[in-house]
Design a protein around this motif. Structure first.
Motif, PDB file in Angstrom:
ATOM      1  N   GLY A 196      -7.914  13.167   6.277  1.00 47.54           N
ATOM      2  CA  GLY A 196      -6.667  12.457   6.008  1.00 47.54           C
ATOM      3  C   GLY A 196      -5.448  13.116   6.629  1.00 47.54           C
ATOM      4  O   GLY A 196      -4.384  12.496   6.729  1.00 47.54           O
ATOM      5  N   PHE A 197      -5.595  14.373   7.062  1.00 50.20           N
ATOM      6  CA  PHE A 197      -4.462  15.051   7.702  1.00 50.20           C
ATOM      7  C   PHE A 197      -4.249  14.585   9.141  1.00 50.20           C
ATOM      8  O   PHE A 197      -3.259  14.954   9.770  1.00 50.20           O
ATOM      9  CB  PHE A 197      -4.641  16.577   7.642  1.00 50.20           C
ATOM     10  CG  PHE A 197      -4.301  17.131   6.281  1.00 50.20           C
ATOM     11  CD1 PHE A 197      -2.984  17.401   5.933  1.00 50.20           C
ATOM     12  CD2 PHE A 197      -5.288  17.367   5.340  1.00 50.20           C
ATOM     13  CE1 PHE A 197      -2.654  17.889   4.675  1.00 50.20           C
ATOM     14  CE2 PHE A 197      -4.973  17.851   4.080  1.00 50.20           C
ATOM     15  CZ  PHE A 197      -3.653  18.118   3.743  1.00 50.20           C
ATOM     16  N   LEU A 198      -5.215  13.802   9.678  1.00 46.82           N
ATOM     17  CA  LEU A 198      -5.013  13.213  11.004  1.00 46.82           C
ATOM     18  C   LEU A 198      -4.357  11.845  10.819  1.00 46.82           C
ATOM     19  O   LEU A 198      -4.850  11.028  10.026  1.00 46.82           O
ATOM     20  CB  LEU A 198      -6.358  13.039  11.725  1.00 46.82           C
ATOM     21  CG  LEU A 198      -7.065  14.336  12.123  1.00 46.82           C
ATOM     22  CD1 LEU A 198      -8.449  14.037  12.682  1.00 46.82           C
ATOM     23  CD2 LEU A 198      -6.238  15.109  13.146  1.00 46.82           C
ATOM     24  N   PRO A 199      -3.237  11.566  11.533  1.00 47.80           N
ATOM     25  CA  PRO A 199      -2.573  10.272  11.371  1.00 47.80           C
ATOM     26  C   PRO A 199      -3.536   9.115  11.615  1.00 47.80           C
ATOM     27  O   PRO A 199      -4.364   9.160  12.520  1.00 47.80           O
ATOM     28  CB  PRO A 199      -1.473  10.306  12.438  1.00 47.80           C
ATOM     29  CG  PRO A 199      -1.195  11.755  12.629  1.00 47.80           C
ATOM     30  CD  PRO A 199      -2.512  12.456  12.451  1.00 47.80           C
ATOM     31  N   ASN A 200      -3.446   8.105  10.756  1.00 45.79           N
ATOM     32  CA  ASN A 200      -4.357   6.967  10.865  1.00 45.79           C
ATOM     33  C   ASN A 200      -3.704   5.736  10.260  1.00 45.79           C
ATOM     34  O   ASN A 200      -2.686   5.845   9.586  1.00 45.79           O
ATOM     35  CB  ASN A 200      -5.665   7.275  10.126  1.00 45.79           C
ATOM     36  CG  ASN A 200      -5.398   7.533   8.650  1.00 45.79           C
ATOM     37  OD1 ASN A 200      -5.244   6.607   7.862  1.00 45.79           O
ATOM     38  ND2 ASN A 200      -5.302   8.807   8.265  1.00 45.79           N
ATOM     39  N   SER A 201      -4.300   4.570  10.541  1.00 47.34           N
ATOM     40  CA  SER A 201      -3.805   3.323   9.949  1.00 47.34           C
ATOM     41  C   SER A 201      -5.008   2.506   9.508  1.00 47.34           C
ATOM     42  O   SER A 201      -6.019   2.486  10.207  1.00 47.34           O
ATOM     43  CB  SER A 201      -2.991   2.546  10.989  1.00 47.34           C
ATOM     44  OG  SER A 201      -2.564   1.331  10.446  1.00 47.34           O
ATOM     45  N   PRO A 202      -4.946   1.851   8.348  1.00 50.65           N
ATOM     46  CA  PRO A 202      -6.118   1.095   7.880  1.00 50.65           C
ATOM     47  C   PRO A 202      -6.361  -0.153   8.713  1.00 50.65           C
ATOM     48  O   PRO A 202      -5.424  -0.720   9.270  1.00 50.65           O
ATOM     49  CB  PRO A 202      -5.749   0.729   6.441  1.00 50.65           C
ATOM     50  CG  PRO A 202      -4.268   0.721   6.423  1.00 50.65           C
ATOM     51  CD  PRO A 202      -3.808   1.719   7.435  1.00 50.65           C
ATOM     52  N   GLN A 203      -7.620  -0.580   8.772  1.00 49.47           N
ATOM     53  CA  GLN A 203      -7.980  -1.832   9.446  1.00 49.47           C
ATOM     54  C   GLN A 203      -7.959  -2.935   8.392  1.00 49.47           C
ATOM     55  O   GLN A 203      -7.858  -2.657   7.203  1.00 49.47           O
ATOM     56  CB  GLN A 203      -9.387  -1.721  10.048  1.00 49.47           C
ATOM     57  CG  GLN A 203      -9.585  -0.519  10.955  1.00 49.47           C
ATOM     58  CD  GLN A 203      -8.722  -0.561  12.193  1.00 49.47           C
ATOM     59  OE1 GLN A 203      -8.618  -1.579  12.838  1.00 49.47           O
ATOM     60  NE2 GLN A 203      -8.076   0.552  12.519  1.00 49.47           N
ATOM     61  N   GLY A 204      -8.074  -4.167   8.825  1.00 51.94           N
ATOM     62  CA  GLY A 204      -8.208  -5.268   7.865  1.00 51.94           C
ATOM     63  C   GLY A 204      -6.954  -6.099   7.748  1.00 51.94           C
ATOM     64  O   GLY A 204      -6.198  -6.240   8.715  1.00 51.94           O
ATOM     65  N   ALA A 205      -6.746  -6.663   6.557  1.00 48.43           N
ATOM     66  CA  ALA A 205      -5.663  -7.637   6.343  1.00 48.43           C
ATOM     67  C   ALA A 205      -4.298  -7.054   6.707  1.00 48.43           C
ATOM     68  O   ALA A 205      -4.034  -5.873   6.474  1.00 48.43           O
ATOM     69  CB  ALA A 205      -5.663  -8.077   4.889  1.00 48.43           C
ATOM     70  N   VAL A 206      -3.460  -7.930   7.281  1.00 47.85           N
ATOM     71  CA  VAL A 206      -2.125  -7.506   7.704  1.00 47.85           C
ATOM     72  C   VAL A 206      -1.312  -7.017   6.499  1.00 47.85           C
ATOM     73  O   VAL A 206      -0.615  -6.002   6.567  1.00 47.85           O
ATOM     74  CB  VAL A 206      -1.385  -8.682   8.395  1.00 47.85           C
ATOM     75  CG1 VAL A 206       0.048  -8.291   8.732  1.00 47.85           C
ATOM     76  CG2 VAL A 206      -2.125  -9.080   9.657  1.00 47.85           C
ATOM     77  N   SER A 207      -1.455  -7.739   5.364  1.00 45.37           N
ATOM     78  CA  SER A 207      -0.671  -7.364   4.185  1.00 45.37           C
ATOM     79  C   SER A 207      -1.036  -5.951   3.723  1.00 45.37           C
ATOM     80  O   SER A 207      -0.187  -5.180   3.291  1.00 45.37           O
ATOM     81  CB  SER A 207      -0.885  -8.369   3.056  1.00 45.37           C
ATOM     82  OG  SER A 207      -2.245  -8.408   2.703  1.00 45.37           O
ATOM     83  N   ASN A 208      -2.325  -5.601   3.845  1.00 41.85           N
ATOM     84  CA  ASN A 208      -2.772  -4.263   3.452  1.00 41.85           C
ATOM     85  C   ASN A 208      -2.177  -3.203   4.382  1.00 41.85           C
ATOM     86  O   ASN A 208      -1.727  -2.143   3.934  1.00 41.85           O
ATOM     87  CB  ASN A 208      -4.304  -4.218   3.508  1.00 41.85           C
ATOM     88  CG  ASN A 208      -4.860  -2.985   2.823  1.00 41.85           C
ATOM     89  OD1 ASN A 208      -4.432  -2.648   1.722  1.00 41.85           O
ATOM     90  ND2 ASN A 208      -5.777  -2.310   3.487  1.00 41.85           N
ATOM     91  N   THR A 209      -2.152  -3.514   5.688  1.00 42.16           N
ATOM     92  CA  THR A 209      -1.605  -2.573   6.668  1.00 42.16           C
ATOM     93  C   THR A 209      -0.101  -2.379   6.436  1.00 42.16           C
ATOM     94  O   THR A 209       0.404  -1.260   6.489  1.00 42.16           O
ATOM     95  CB  THR A 209      -1.848  -3.092   8.099  1.00 42.16           C
ATOM     96  OG1 THR A 209      -3.230  -3.366   8.226  1.00 42.16           O
ATOM     97  CG2 THR A 209      -1.426  -2.074   9.147  1.00 42.16           C
TER      98      THR A 209
END
Lengths: 146, 411
Positions: B168-181
């Motif tokens: 989790g210390f590496l920058p990331n973004s979740p996949q999936g629904a736009v609202s979740n992102t």
């Protein structure tokens, strides 16, 4: 202070403008939130929030049953949950869904009323373990449906 | 020796003083929704607050000028005045939310009438501020917040997935629904802002002057800023772990601060839950005191009024009235029925907007060799500082749009 401010009229104007524009943006935001119809995404989010309310009630019962929290904590945390539910339920009832979402909306309103009632009953049920367990199961059923 | 004792106390106080109502709510919520995916935000925000706190302390120690005086000199009257207005509003609203938080914890501990507890919370903060010296405030309230360390013990005992936590210390973004992102990025901004709330820098800089730091104390300043921030970040990580281990498996995101104690109760037991509530009470009380005091410092320093918590109240009347009015008005907001939890959720996100002005002023002053002499920022700190300042600007620009598209952080 007023004398110092009088020496800097532009700073005063800029500051007042910044505050007023933030207030105007807030009003637009609030008005939009209050009067725009509920979308499918918002309805899903609202259903998730009601599921959180129901499961939070169950979790609180678990904590008391396992002697992890005091009775004072149980009662007052329960009142916070129940007050929030009552407030959210009013907000949900005063909302207007998009036409295609009417039946889902009505179903959610009905379930939100049941969850609110169950949480209200839970707050006074702590001396009676059987009643507590009954409410726990009601909340479980409602959470499963959401 | 006493300087090192002060350092130890300062670091311990920072552990308790680092966490407030906003971090409690957002920390647990983020863990419950995204598990350990936002550890990188904690790391970046901790680096930024440590860097900017160190700079503000260094400027104060070397020039004997506190943050708001420097900001007015560097930004000029217009922008300095705008920063002041924004800081005073944000501090006031944060103070209101914290006083509401104190009332919530008191209710969970004792029961009792909500209005009465709101009064007790507000008047209690006022009484502590009136009676305690700066040193007492710095050490006692902060030290009692060390009870919050029960969350760190609970987090370890809950056996988190250490691999996932490290990833989790590496920058990331979740996949999936736009609202979740979008909700993910909203919580990124909220967490970043919660750690970087501007009152911490105003208070730290003023504290350096109150403690009569000089250029000879710069090593103490650096150690306090860095270690205090790092230990404080540990608490935020512990809260995220509690959210991930207790609430994520149930698929819920509780917003009530009381729910946070389920981590310690589940991992350790009932006593740990009471310790956690005690820690929360002192940490939130400390934050209410700090925000009120920060308003006094900001106004007094900007308008050149006499100020100082080490002085008698009647020697610094305008400074004193500034924090008295802040606390009374904040208490009134809560007594009028504004929900402190909703308030803190909005304030934390909105408070990121004026942050660039504060940190810009500090950066410009800290790298000015004419002002700071040999204690001016070196090349590495300058590059790092401007890079983090860039992130603060991005967060500030994204805050309000994200608040709107997520319908006030509802996902």
């Amino acid at each position: 202070m007023m004398q110092k401010l009088a020496h800097h009229p532009v700073a005063v104007v800029v500051s007042i403008c910044a505050v007023l524009s933030l207030a105007a943006a807030s009003l637009v935001f609030i008005a939009n939130e209050k009067f725009a119809p509920l979308t499918a995404d918002q309805l899903t989010t609202t259903a998730d929030e009601w599921r959180t309310a129901a499961v939070s009630g169950q979790l609180l019962v678990d904590q008391l049953n396992n002697e992890k929290v005091t009775r004072t904590f149980f009662t007052n945390q329960c009142y916070f949950l129940s007050d929030n539910a009552a407030h959210d339920q009013q907000a949900l009832q005063s909302a207007t869904p998009e036409d295609a979402l009417q039946s889902q909306y009505q179903q959610l309103v009905s379930m939100s009323m049941q969850i609110t009632t169950s949480l209200e009953q839970l707050c006074t049920a702590f001396p009676d373990q059987a009643q507590r367990q009954q409410i726990y199961l009601q909340l479980q059923t409602l959470a499963d449906q959401l | 020796m006493s300087k090192y004792f002060d350092l130890l106390l300062g670091i311990l106080a920072a552990v308790g003083g680092f966490v407030d109502l906003g971090q409690l709510i957002f920390g647990v919520q983020i863990g419950a929704k995204f598990a350990y995916r936002e550890m990188w935000v904690v790391a970046l925000a901790t680096l930024a607050i440590a860097l900017f706190m160190e700079m503000s302390g260094r400027i104060a120690a070397v020039t004997q000028k506190p943050a708001f005086l420097v900001l007015r000199e560097r930004l000029g009257d217009w922008l300095g005045g705008l920063t002041l207005v924004a800081a005073v509003i944000v501090n006031f609203l944060t103070c209101a939310a914290e006083i509401g938080g104190v009332a919530i914890i008191l209710k969970l501990l004792t029961g009792g009438n909500w209005l009465l507890l709101g009064l007790v919370g507000g008047l209690g903060v006022l009484a502590i501020l009136a009676v305690a010296s700066f040193e007492m405030l710095e050490h006692t309230v902060g030290l009692l917040g060390v009870l919050m360390l029960v969350y760190v013990v609970a987090a370890v005992k809950l056996k988190p997935d250490w691999g996932a936590l490290a990833a989790g210390f590496l920058p990331n973004s979740p996949q999936g629904a736009v609202s979740n992102t979008l909700f993910y990025w909203y919580t990124v901004v909220a967490l970043f802002s919660a750690v970087l709330l501007p009152y911490e820098v105003y208070l730290y800089s003023s504290g350096a002057i109150e403690d009569k730091w000089t250029a000879g104390d710069l090593h103490i300043n650096a150690l306090t800023a860095v270690l205090g921030s790092v230990f404080g970040a540990l608490l935020t990580i512990a809260l995220i772990v509690v959210g991930a281990k207790i609430f994520l498996p149930l698929g819920i995101q509780p917003q009530l601060p009381g729910a946070a104690i389920y981590g310690p109760t589940q991992a350790i037991g009932k006593t740990a839950g009471l310790l956690a509530l005690g820690g929360m009470l002192f940490a939130i009380t400390g934050a209410a005191i700090e925000t009120a005091l920060s308003n006094g410092y900001a106004l007094a320093q900007f308008f050149h009024w006499p100020w100082g918590k080490s002085k008698k109240l009647r020697e610094v009347p305008k400074f004193t009235w500034s924090w008295v009015i802040t606390v009374l008005a904040a208490m009134l907001v809560i007594l009028l029925g504004i929900d402190p939890i909703k308030l803190v959720q909005y304030v934390i996100v909105i408070s990121v907007v004026p942050l660039p002005l504060t940190y810009y002023g500090l950066m410009v002053a800290a790298q000015d060799k004419g002002l700071m002499g040999k204690h001016a920022n070196g090349q590495i700190i300058t590059v790092l500082g401007w890079a983090l300042f860039g992130l603060v600007c991005i967060a500030a620009a994204a805050a309000i749009p994200l608040l709107i598209v997520t319908h006030g952080g509802q996902g």
